[in-house]
Scaffold this active site. Structure first.
Site: not given
Ligand code: C5P
Length: 399
Positions: A209, A325
């Site tokens: 990404n 975040f």
């Molecule tokens: O669920 P989403 O991706 O929107 O959430 C964002 C937050 O969750 C960010 O803090 C990101 O670093 C964390 N995250 C994570 N592991 C994932 C997906 C998101 O730590 N698999």
């Protein structure tokens, strides 16, 4: 934060010198007294009158001024402050400092002082990356000179890259850190995730990404500046490892989770990485072949572990404070509040990443901090200024 502190600001001759005028004001806002010295070249960029008016005091420029010497000699002048700050610090003044040259008042004071010195470099990208400048910076660092920046971005000379003066709030934070013997996060451990994750399809292809890692790296650096022992777990980025931080370089979400868990126990975890939600089921061990006339392969995705939710789960290893975040394109606050509850973290830093905001890959970020007690919208700030502010809030929460 800087009440009663005396800062001696040396302004050298670069286009960023105009930003020093704002620096004087921001330091005064924090209660510091600022005295200033201009190099001969600096006078080409800012006027002694403006510097004197803003600093509300004399401006020192002349090594051989009888008036200045009779009132206060240069040795005394170099030692009466708590900290000497060189902002902007040009390649030229860094070279003179490294060589120990005392050819005008500014460089004489830098040689004569027994006080800590903080330099905020600002110059053209080629001058900054030149081997001579890098060697001078390494020499100065080895002698204990502190540095803040330079930042990376578009420059006055129409080039792009590292060499921009650090943002004023970041310089103020670095001054506060240099002057604060308490180092509010000393003895505290932090884990920060940053950058994208890269999910392999086969040995040469992957899903990734657009995350640059700028925000996460800046948070790691800001926490370290406040004295924390920081492990930065980073996916692939184009950024240099921040100084004073242990960096675990990872690729996939699974590797990122494992590296975070290996860095526990920690007092605080900040999950700023853009973790891929899905990995590839059955990663091919050989490059998938394009057969002539063959159908394109299908890729099956499987959910990745949620690192933030895993670190937030109750248990002995849970950091006292877990910060996530939320990158949203609509209903920022409502979505971020829901995410805070869903993930079980303590705070969410919510930002709008709709097209046009320039957050992804850009230098600026406008965030809202959502805590258990409500939400606080911060102004649009450089990502390093967001990091400095977040680190301050973390230090308060852990104190
Ligand atoms: O669920 P989403 O991706 O929107 O959430 C964002 C937050 O969750 C960010 O803090 C990101 O670093 C964390 N995250 C994570 N592991 C994932 C997906 C998101 O730590 N698999």
């Amino acid at each position: 934060m800087l009440a009663g502190k005396k800062v001696f600001l040396i302004i050298s001759g670069g286009i960023a010198a105009y930003k020093s005028l704002d620096l004087i004001r921001r330091l005064q806002d924090q209660g510091a007294t600022v005295r200033c010295c201009l190099t001969a070249n600096a006078k080409e960029f800012v006027t002694p009158m403006a510097v004197s008016a803003l600093s509300r005091g004399p401006v020192y420029m002349d090594q051989f001024s009888l008036k200045d010497e009779s009132e206060m000699g240069h040795i005394e002048l170099s030692r009466q402050a708590d900290l000497l700050v060189v902002a902007p610090a040009t390649a030229n003044i860094l070279a003179r400092m490294a060589a120990g040259i005392a050819d005008e008042l500014a460089t004489t004071l830098l040689l004569a002082t027994d006080k800590p010195v903080l330099a905020a470099p600002a110059m053209n990208v080629r001058m900054w990356t030149h081997a001579a400048t890098q060697a001078n910076v390494a020499t100065l660092k080895s002698r204990g000179i502190l540095f803040v920046g330079p930042g990376e971005g578009p420059m006055a000379c129409n080039e792009y890259g590292p060499g921009r003066l650090a943002e004023v709030p970041e310089i103020v934070a670095a001054i506060a850190a240099a002057l604060d013997p308490r180092r509010p996060l000393a003895g505290k451990r932090a884990v920060v995730t940053s950058g994208p994750t890269v999910e392999p399809i086969d040995p040469v292809r992957f899903i990734a990404n657009r995350s640059s890692g700028k925000q996460g790296h800046a948070i790691a650096a800001a926490l370290a500046a406040l004295g924390a022992e920081v492990t930065l777990v980073s996916g692939p980025t184009a950024l240099a490892d921040p100084e004073g931080v242990t960096v675990a370089h990872v690729e996939s979400a699974r590797e990122m989770l494992a590296a975070c868990q290996a860095a526990l126990p920690a007092d605080v975890a900040v999950c700023a990485a853009a973790v891929a939600d899905w990995g590839v089921d059955g990663i091919a061990t050989q490059k998938i072949k394009k057969e002539p006339g063959g159908a394109p392969p299908s890729i099956r995705l499987v959910p990745n572990p949620d690192i933030l939710a895993t670190l937030s789960a109750p248990g002995a290893a849970r950091p006292r404070l877990v910060v996530g975040f939320a990158a949203e394109t609509e209903n920022l606050i409502a979505h971020a509040q829901a995410k805070r509850a869903r993930k079980g973290c303590d705070w969410i830093v919510a930002n709008d990443v709709s097209i046009g905001t320039g957050t992804f890959g850009g230098d600026a970020n406008q965030v809202t901090l959502i805590t258990e007690t409500g939400s606080d919208a911060w102004p649009a700030l450089d990502k390093r200024a967001v990091a400095a502010r977040l680190a301050d809030r973390i230090a308060e929460a852990l104190s």
